[in-house]
Enzyme design. Sequence first.
Site, PDB file in Angstrom:
ATOM      1  N   PRO C   2       0.815  -1.229   0.000  1.00  0.00           N
ATOM      2  CA  PRO C   2       0.000   0.000   0.000  1.00  0.00           C
ATOM      3  C   PRO C   2       0.845   1.274   0.000  1.00  0.00           C
ATOM      4  CG  PRO C   2      -0.644  -1.495   1.785  1.00  0.00           C
ATOM      5  CD  PRO C   2       0.656  -2.002   1.251  1.00  0.00           C
ATOM      6  N   TYR C   3       0.161   2.329  -0.364  1.00  0.00           N
ATOM      7  CA  TYR C   3       0.759   3.661  -0.371  1.00  0.00           C
ATOM      8  C   TYR C   3      -0.176   4.581   0.411  1.00  0.00           C
ATOM      9  CZ  TYR C   3       1.887   8.323  -2.112  1.00  0.00           C
ATOM     10  OH  TYR C   3       2.197   9.659  -2.193  1.00  0.00           O
TER      11      TYR C   3
END
Lengths: 67, 67, 67, 67, 67, 67
Positions: C2-3
Amino acid sequence: MPYVNIKVTKENLTPEAKARLIKGATDLLVNVLGKNPNTTMVIIEEVDTDNWGIAGETVTVRRRRGA
Amino acid sequence: MPYVNIKVTKENLTPEAKARLIKGATDLLVNVLGKNPNTTMVIIEEVDTDNWGIAGETVTVRRRRGA
Amino acid sequence: MPYVNIKVTKENLTPEAKARLIKGATDLLVNVLGKNPNTTMVIIEEVDTDNWGIAGETVTVRRRRGA
Amino acid sequence: MPYVNIKVTKENLTPEAKARLIKGATDLLVNVLGKNPNTTMVIIEEVDTDNWGIAGETVTVRRRRGA
Amino acid sequence: MPYVNIKVTKENLTPEAKARLIKGATDLLVNVLGKNPNTTMVIIEEVDTDNWGIAGETVTVRRRRGA
Amino acid sequence: MPYVNIKVTKENLTPEAKARLIKGATDLLVNVLGKNPNTTMVIIEEVDTDNWGIAGETVTVRRRRGA
């Protein structure tokens, strides 16, 4: 560790074209800045032509006009 | 007044999981920085695995390889 | 993979507070979605109060008014 | 050369409404900062109400409650 | 009309390196998707190592540890 | 509840110009979509001309050339 976000209009991008964009952007960061490819993240966002504007008009309208 | 943007691969996130991410991110800003939850905004973006790259490859390709 | 992007007003965030935000956001993705922390990226952006608006006003003006 | 990104909840925006947002945002940059409209880009992103949180809750839940 | 956003840690990027990133990202969109370079926008954001996290830690802390 | 992000080149924006951008963007969302101004967030990001590219060149280089 770089993060690259590419936004393009949604127009039948193939998985192969997306893979080439991801490979090319990663290579660019490796070659120019010596970044580690393993932590280089690339995200492609495809945007409907109704939702993209340039010069005050949507791309949909510009395409219809042949602009 | 914080703004949090969470991007994850699109893989069957349930509304409950999304609600937990939103609650958790909001609590984090309240607890660490004393921010007002009422003006804390959280946006979750789900990205197709063809459109997400790491280490120069799409996540689709990596998953297929078992990477 | 994820970011997470966190934007807050620029107001003397200590390195310790930033580290807590990064640890907390990473743990959240691990706990809620079972994500791999090693490829979870968190970026904090600090925004000048002149450049942040809510309710049609800059935060600078709201603070001055005691809003 | 400005870039404007507008995120709103996905709720039946018409192409006409999108065109007005794009025209209005472009005019704003021209009028306030004297920017060139021809290189002013506006992108509208529509976000599902399950994916948008405020005050620690999803917009879906808030709407259901009448908040 | 693509838009590319590149985030990297703030570590003495020269104007020349930035120019190469911009040229390379533009060429990539031209070569892979046939996009018009004249409306291809690239923005580089440099992020302090205290504000960038990976694996739950700031880059500052990882560098200090030699990670 | 909209979120607006405006990126412009960093060139002596006054607090008054920023306030006008914030007011104008908020009014736009209120007028076109009937959004609540109290939860409309606007963030302005100023980007160095070395870090902004168009047509494969940095704005710094284009300005120098008189483009």
